[in-house]
Motif scaffolding. Structure first.
Motif, PDB file in Angstrom:
ATOM      1  N   LEU A  60      21.798  43.414  46.266  1.00  0.00           N
ATOM      2  CA  LEU A  60      22.334  44.096  45.084  1.00  0.00           C
ATOM      3  C   LEU A  60      23.177  45.312  45.465  1.00  0.00           C
ATOM      4  CD1 LEU A  60      19.250  43.875  42.690  1.00  0.00           C
ATOM      5  CD2 LEU A  60      21.328  42.480  42.649  1.00  0.00           C
ATOM      6  N   ARG A  61      22.789  45.990  46.546  1.00  0.00           N
ATOM      7  CA  ARG A  61      23.561  47.143  47.007  1.00  0.00           C
ATOM      8  C   ARG A  61      24.938  46.706  47.512  1.00  0.00           C
ATOM      9  NH1 ARG A  61      19.733  49.290  49.455  1.00  0.00           N
ATOM     10  NH2 ARG A  61      20.083  48.570  51.581  1.00  0.00           N
ATOM     11  N   ARG A  62      24.959  45.609  48.289  1.00  0.00           N
ATOM     12  CA  ARG A  62      26.238  45.079  48.764  1.00  0.00           C
ATOM     13  C   ARG A  62      27.094  44.592  47.597  1.00  0.00           C
ATOM     14  NH1 ARG A  62      26.723  41.275  53.871  1.00  0.00           N
ATOM     15  NH2 ARG A  62      28.871  41.631  53.216  1.00  0.00           N
ATOM     16  N   MET A  63      26.430  44.002  46.623  1.00  0.00           N
ATOM     17  CA  MET A  63      27.141  43.520  45.441  1.00  0.00           C
ATOM     18  C   MET A  63      27.843  44.668  44.722  1.00  0.00           C
ATOM     19  SD  MET A  63      25.535  41.620  42.086  1.00  0.00           S
ATOM     20  CE  MET A  63      26.588  41.055  40.755  1.00  0.00           C
ATOM     21  N   SER A  64      27.173  45.797  44.606  1.00  0.00           N
ATOM     22  CA  SER A  64      27.723  46.931  43.866  1.00  0.00           C
ATOM     23  C   SER A  64      28.936  47.549  44.545  1.00  0.00           C
ATOM     24  CB  SER A  64      26.641  48.002  43.670  1.00  0.00           C
ATOM     25  OG  SER A  64      26.294  48.588  44.910  1.00  0.00           O
ATOM     26  N   LYS A  65      29.133  47.240  45.839  1.00  0.00           N
ATOM     27  CA  LYS A  65      30.234  47.844  46.595  1.00  0.00           C
ATOM     28  C   LYS A  65      31.413  46.898  46.832  1.00  0.00           C
ATOM     29  CE  LYS A  65      27.147  51.001  49.044  1.00  0.00           C
ATOM     30  NZ  LYS A  65      26.646  51.455  50.377  1.00  0.00           N
ATOM     31  N   VAL A  66      31.304  45.673  46.334  1.00  0.00           N
ATOM     32  CA  VAL A  66      32.334  44.658  46.606  1.00  0.00           C
ATOM     33  C   VAL A  66      33.732  45.100  46.191  1.00  0.00           C
ATOM     34  CG1 VAL A  66      33.139  42.370  45.901  1.00  0.00           C
ATOM     35  CG2 VAL A  66      30.789  42.677  46.616  1.00  0.00           C
ATOM     36  N   PHE A  67      33.835  45.766  45.047  1.00  0.00           N
ATOM     37  CA  PHE A  67      35.151  46.141  44.524  1.00  0.00           C
ATOM     38  C   PHE A  67      35.491  47.611  44.775  1.00  0.00           C
ATOM     39  CE2 PHE A  67      33.918  42.690  41.334  1.00  0.00           C
ATOM     40  CZ  PHE A  67      34.515  41.693  42.091  1.00  0.00           C
ATOM     41  N   ASP A  68      34.849  48.224  45.746  1.00  0.00           N
ATOM     42  CA  ASP A  68      35.174  49.609  46.076  1.00  0.00           C
ATOM     43  C   ASP A  68      36.611  49.717  46.585  1.00  0.00           C
ATOM     44  OD1 ASP A  68      32.666  50.349  45.315  1.00  0.00           O
ATOM     45  OD2 ASP A  68      31.959  50.911  47.311  1.00  0.00           O
ATOM     46  N   LYS A  69      37.168  50.891  46.450  1.00  0.00           N
ATOM     47  CA  LYS A  69      38.581  51.126  46.743  1.00  0.00           C
ATOM     48  C   LYS A  69      38.969  50.744  48.167  1.00  0.00           C
ATOM     49  CE  LYS A  69      42.105  54.727  46.295  1.00  0.00           C
ATOM     50  NZ  LYS A  69      42.365  56.156  45.938  1.00  0.00           N
ATOM     51  N   GLN A  70      38.058  50.931  49.128  1.00  0.00           N
ATOM     52  CA  GLN A  70      38.407  50.666  50.530  1.00  0.00           C
ATOM     53  C   GLN A  70      38.650  49.189  50.833  1.00  0.00           C
ATOM     54  OE1 GLN A  70      35.479  52.017  49.554  1.00  0.00           O
ATOM     55  NE2 GLN A  70      33.744  51.223  50.750  1.00  0.00           N
ATOM     56  N   HIS A  71      38.284  48.310  49.903  1.00  0.00           N
ATOM     57  CA  HIS A  71      38.502  46.873  50.123  1.00  0.00           C
ATOM     58  C   HIS A  71      39.895  46.424  49.659  1.00  0.00           C
ATOM     59  CE1 HIS A  71      34.406  46.676  51.350  1.00  0.00           C
ATOM     60  NE2 HIS A  71      33.939  47.011  50.162  1.00  0.00           N
ATOM     61  N   PHE A  72      40.659  47.370  49.124  1.00  0.00           N
ATOM     62  CA  PHE A  72      42.025  47.078  48.689  1.00  0.00           C
ATOM     63  C   PHE A  72      42.997  47.825  49.600  1.00  0.00           C
ATOM     64  CE2 PHE A  72      39.326  46.307  45.119  1.00  0.00           C
ATOM     65  CZ  PHE A  72      39.900  45.236  44.449  1.00  0.00           C
ATOM     66  N   LYS A  73      44.047  47.126  50.023  1.00  0.00           N
ATOM     67  CA  LYS A  73      45.068  47.754  50.866  1.00  0.00           C
ATOM     68  C   LYS A  73      46.435  47.612  50.217  1.00  0.00           C
ATOM     69  CE  LYS A  73      45.137  47.084  55.287  1.00  0.00           C
ATOM     70  NZ  LYS A  73      45.162  46.365  56.588  1.00  0.00           N
ATOM     71  N   ASP A  74      47.180  48.707  50.217  1.00  0.00           N
ATOM     72  CA  ASP A  74      48.526  48.704  49.650  1.00  0.00           C
ATOM     73  C   ASP A  74      49.450  49.474  50.598  1.00  0.00           C
ATOM     74  OD1 ASP A  74      50.766  48.597  48.108  1.00  0.00           O
ATOM     75  OD2 ASP A  74      49.995  49.880  46.492  1.00  0.00           O
ATOM     76  N   PRO A  75      50.291  48.784  51.367  1.00  0.00           N
ATOM     77  CA  PRO A  75      50.454  47.317  51.376  1.00  0.00           C
ATOM     78  C   PRO A  75      49.325  46.625  52.151  1.00  0.00           C
ATOM     79  CG  PRO A  75      51.865  48.302  53.026  1.00  0.00           C
ATOM     80  CD  PRO A  75      51.233  49.450  52.278  1.00  0.00           C
ATOM     81  N   GLY A  76      49.145  45.360  51.837  1.00  0.00           N
ATOM     82  CA  GLY A  76      48.078  44.595  52.473  1.00  0.00           C
ATOM     83  C   GLY A  76      48.305  44.381  53.957  1.00  0.00           C
ATOM     84  N   VAL A  77      49.546  44.256  54.346  1.00  0.00           N
ATOM     85  CA  VAL A  77      49.906  44.119  55.763  1.00  0.00           C
ATOM     86  C   VAL A  77      51.020  45.127  56.038  1.00  0.00           C
ATOM     87  CG1 VAL A  77      50.785  42.609  57.573  1.00  0.00           C
ATOM     88  CG2 VAL A  77      49.319  41.664  55.766  1.00  0.00           C
ATOM     89  N   ARG A  78      50.768  46.006  56.981  1.00  0.00           N
ATOM     90  CA  ARG A  78      51.778  47.024  57.305  1.00  0.00           C
ATOM     91  C   ARG A  78      52.889  46.443  58.171  1.00  0.00           C
ATOM     92  NH1 ARG A  78      47.367  51.187  59.445  1.00  0.00           N
ATOM     93  NH2 ARG A  78      46.708  49.166  60.276  1.00  0.00           N
ATOM     94  N   LYS A  79      53.989  47.158  58.201  1.00  0.00           N
ATOM     95  CA  LYS A  79      55.206  46.692  58.870  1.00  0.00           C
ATOM     96  C   LYS A  79      54.979  46.337  60.333  1.00  0.00           C
ATOM     97  CE  LYS A  79      59.996  48.057  59.731  1.00  0.00           C
ATOM     98  NZ  LYS A  79      61.026  49.127  59.532  1.00  0.00           N
TER      99      LYS A  79
END
Length: 199
Positions: free
Chosen positions: A125-144
């Motif tokens: 449940l603890r891992r579940m609560s962190k699935v959508f935390d900000k650190q799992h998103f990258k912008d841009p997803g792949v750097r130059k």
């Protein structure tokens, strides 16, 4: 004569009530059907826990809805349903995996004794609560200057599209080290898996 009129009145009233009740039942059933159709992400099994978050993903104007549901009879025997829906209501991504996918060696390493059922449930449940935390998103997803590294299901063509178009990526992990990284590809009009490798 009065008794006959009274009998007819009662029969008509009874029919009217019966018809009204039937109409209300049909309307309620129709409403339930519409509501269910509008929420296909809700499985029929018992939902144990649900996490929802909004993040910019398919574009940088309107955030998408990210939803993770744990369904089943218990936490450890349950199944995760992960979905991403656009602001316009379009289903972008679906994935399904067992709750056991959130158990790894870190739990055992943190305790001297084998973890109890309650400890394992709490860990999932603890891992579940962190699935959508900000650190799992990258912008841009792949750097130059990033270099493509082949993985389990990695797709170099999609990886290059993500890199050249500066697209946003989202990563979520299952089991000990297997992580999936996905991005929405505008030209393909869908979310694609482009990296699946180690945590």
């Amino acid at each position: 004569m009065k008794s006959l009129r009274w009998l007819l009145f009662c029969l008509l009233a009874s029919c009217s009530v019966s018809n009204q009740e039937e109409a209300e039942e049909q309307q309620s059933a129709a409403t339930d059907t519409v509501a269910w159709a509008e929420r296909p992400e809700l499985p029929k099994e018992r939902v144990i826990k649900k996490i929802t978050r909004t993040h910019f993903f398919s574009n940088r104007i309107s955030p998408d809805l990210f939803r993770l549901q744990l369904v089943g009879d218990s936490v450890l025997s349950g199944t995760f349903h992960l979905s991403i829906v656009s602001a316009a209501g379009t289903r972008l991504w679906d994935d399904e995996f067992p709750a056991a996918a959130f158990l790894d060696d870190k739990l055992s390493a943190a305790a001297a004794d084998p973890p109890t059922v309650a400890q394992r449930e709490a860990y999932v449940l603890r891992r579940m609560s962190k699935v959508f935390d900000k650190q799992h998103f990258k912008d841009p997803g792949v750097r130059k200057h990033d270099t493509f590294e082949p993985g389990l299901d990695s797709n170099e063509a999609v990886w290059l599209e993500v890199q050249s178009q500066h697209l946003i990526s989202f990563t979520y992990c299952q089991y000990a080290e297997v992580c999936k990284t996905i991005a929405y590809i505008p030209q393909r009009r869908k979310v694609m898996l482009f990296e699946a490798c180690c945590e």
